[in-house]
Design an enzyme around this catalytic site. Structure first.
Site, mmCIF file in Angstrom:
data_model
loop_
_atom_site.group_PDB
_atom_site.id
_atom_site.type_symbol
_atom_site.label_atom_id
_atom_site.label_comp_id
_atom_site.label_asym_id
_atom_site.label_seq_id
_atom_site.Cartn_x
_atom_site.Cartn_y
_atom_site.Cartn_z
ATOM 1 N N THR A 259 -3.135 14.057 27.867
ATOM 2 C CA THR A 259 -4.266 14.947 27.469
ATOM 3 C C THR A 259 -5.646 14.326 27.630
ATOM 4 O OG1 THR A 259 -2.955 16.265 26.059
ATOM 5 C CG2 THR A 259 -5.221 16.641 26.073
ATOM 6 N N VAL B 73 4.848 24.716 28.185
ATOM 7 C CA VAL B 73 3.630 24.619 27.811
ATOM 8 C C VAL B 73 3.558 23.950 26.606
ATOM 9 C CG1 VAL B 73 1.524 26.001 27.302
ATOM 10 C CG2 VAL B 73 3.142 26.674 29.401
ATOM 11 N N ASP C 131 0.786 22.112 23.585
ATOM 12 C CA ASP C 131 -0.517 22.386 22.613
ATOM 13 C C ASP C 131 -1.866 22.867 23.458
ATOM 14 O OD1 ASP C 131 -0.534 19.576 22.727
ATOM 15 O OD2 ASP C 131 -2.402 20.098 21.564
ATOM 16 N N THR D 124 -3.973 15.335 20.845
ATOM 17 C CA THR D 124 -3.361 14.704 21.645
ATOM 18 C C THR D 124 -1.980 14.254 21.139
ATOM 19 O OG1 THR D 124 -3.600 12.888 23.399
ATOM 20 C CG2 THR D 124 -4.052 12.446 21.390
#
Length: 328
Positions: free
Chosen positions: A188, A217, A219, A239
């Site tokens: 991320t 999916v 967060d 993250t």
């Protein structure tokens, strides 16, 4: 992923360091702060050592741009970098070979937008912003998100690069899903910004876990989990293992802890340790948060079980081992 320059920020407090790579990358500021005095200039921070992203965000802010523009344009740098195989172009595919992107964006007025499972468009964060600004909705997913991106004039691109495809083909020989959880497997980029007007914003974008189940999916595009902005308090982004962040509504938790009076670093630490206590004995995931309050103060905290971490202060001096906190 080989960048190792840690851009110092005079507002940076203590952070938890993973090996030699910092959890926070900060744009340089021209002013110093003391106590709880907000800096005269803007602030831009992001997860991990994505210095090019914070450089871009800082250039937008320094030119008088908004926090929202800075956050978007900052993470776009990584979305367009094919060498970053965890975000945007060149992102690692799911187990069926499809690169799917997730992103969200949020401003100080609680306006927000997100896309999930977006295919064929590099700048998922910009599509998310269009969802925020051009529709009455917050989230668009899958084919609907891609259709919307096309209608908004975004150019379609094959996101699966030769490098990522080759790695996926090798992975299929065993089809064993065992993601490497370490400091080089960043999944991320989350960015938080504060502009000269005192407005906050944030953006978060990812290609998700490598070789995930199709449709998974995490967060990153979930408001309150991967990202949250509150103009009265501050902002946070996450993250690491997305499932664990979603279960705890992680970024919202960090902001609420700051509302209760904790510093950004204290709030991030508390949020991480709560997750760790719920997962005692596990060693297969990593969790981290960064935060920025309305005073311009920043902080972050990250733990991966099974590794030896120490908390570092802003001068790089080691303090108490993190493991001792988990035992208390």
């Amino acid at each position: 992923m080989h960048r190792r320059k840690f851009l110092k920020n005079s507002t940076l407090g203590s952070v938890a360091i993973l090996g030699t790579a910092p959890l926070i990358s900060c744009a340089e500021t021209e002013t110093k702060t003391a106590g709880n005095i907000r800096p005269d200039g803007p602030v831009a921070i992001c997860t991990w050592d994505f210095g090019n992203a914070t450089d871009k965000a800082w250039s937008v802010l320094r030119a008088g741009g908004t926090a929202l523009d800075a956050a978007e344009q900052g993470v776009m740098v990584e979305e367009a970098d094919p060498e970053n195989q965890t975000v945007g172009l060149g992102g690692r595919p799911d187990r069926d070979g499809f690169v799917t992107l997730d992103a969200c964006i949020m401003d100080s007025q609680s306006n927000c937008g997100a896309v999930m499972g977006l295919e064929g468009y590099v700048h998922a964060v910009s599509v998310a912003r269009r969802v925020m600004e051009k529709t009455p909705h917050v989230i668009l997913v899958g084919d609907g998100a891609s259709q919307f991106a096309s209608e908004q004039g975004f150019s379609r691109t094959d996101l699966l690069t030769a490098k990522s495809r080759k790695e996926w083909v090798e992975w299929k020989k065993t089809s064993e899903y065992a993601p490497v959880i370490n400091i080089e497997n960043h999944d991320t980029i989350g960015m938080l910004t504060l502009d000269a007007n005192g407005d906050l914003a944030g953006a978060c974008t990812t290609s998700g876990m490598a070789y995930k189940l199709r449709g998974r999916v995490g967060d990153s595009p979930v408001i309150g989990a991967g990202l949250y902005v509150d103009p009265e308090v501050g902002a946070a982004t996450a993250t690491g293992m997305g499932e664990e962040v979603v279960r705890t509504v992680g970024s919202f938790l960090i902001v609420e802890l700051m509302r209760q009076g904790k510093s950004p670093e204290e709030a991030c630490r508390e949020g991480v340790l709560r997750i760790m206590k719920k997962n005692a004995g596990r060693t297969d995931f990593q969790i981290g948060f960064i935060a920025l309050n309305t005073l311009g103060e920043t902080g972050g905290y990250c733990i991966q079980p099974g590794f030896s971490y120490r908390q570092y202060d802003s001068k790089g001096h080691r303090n108490t081992p993190v493991e001792s906190y988990l035992k208390s």
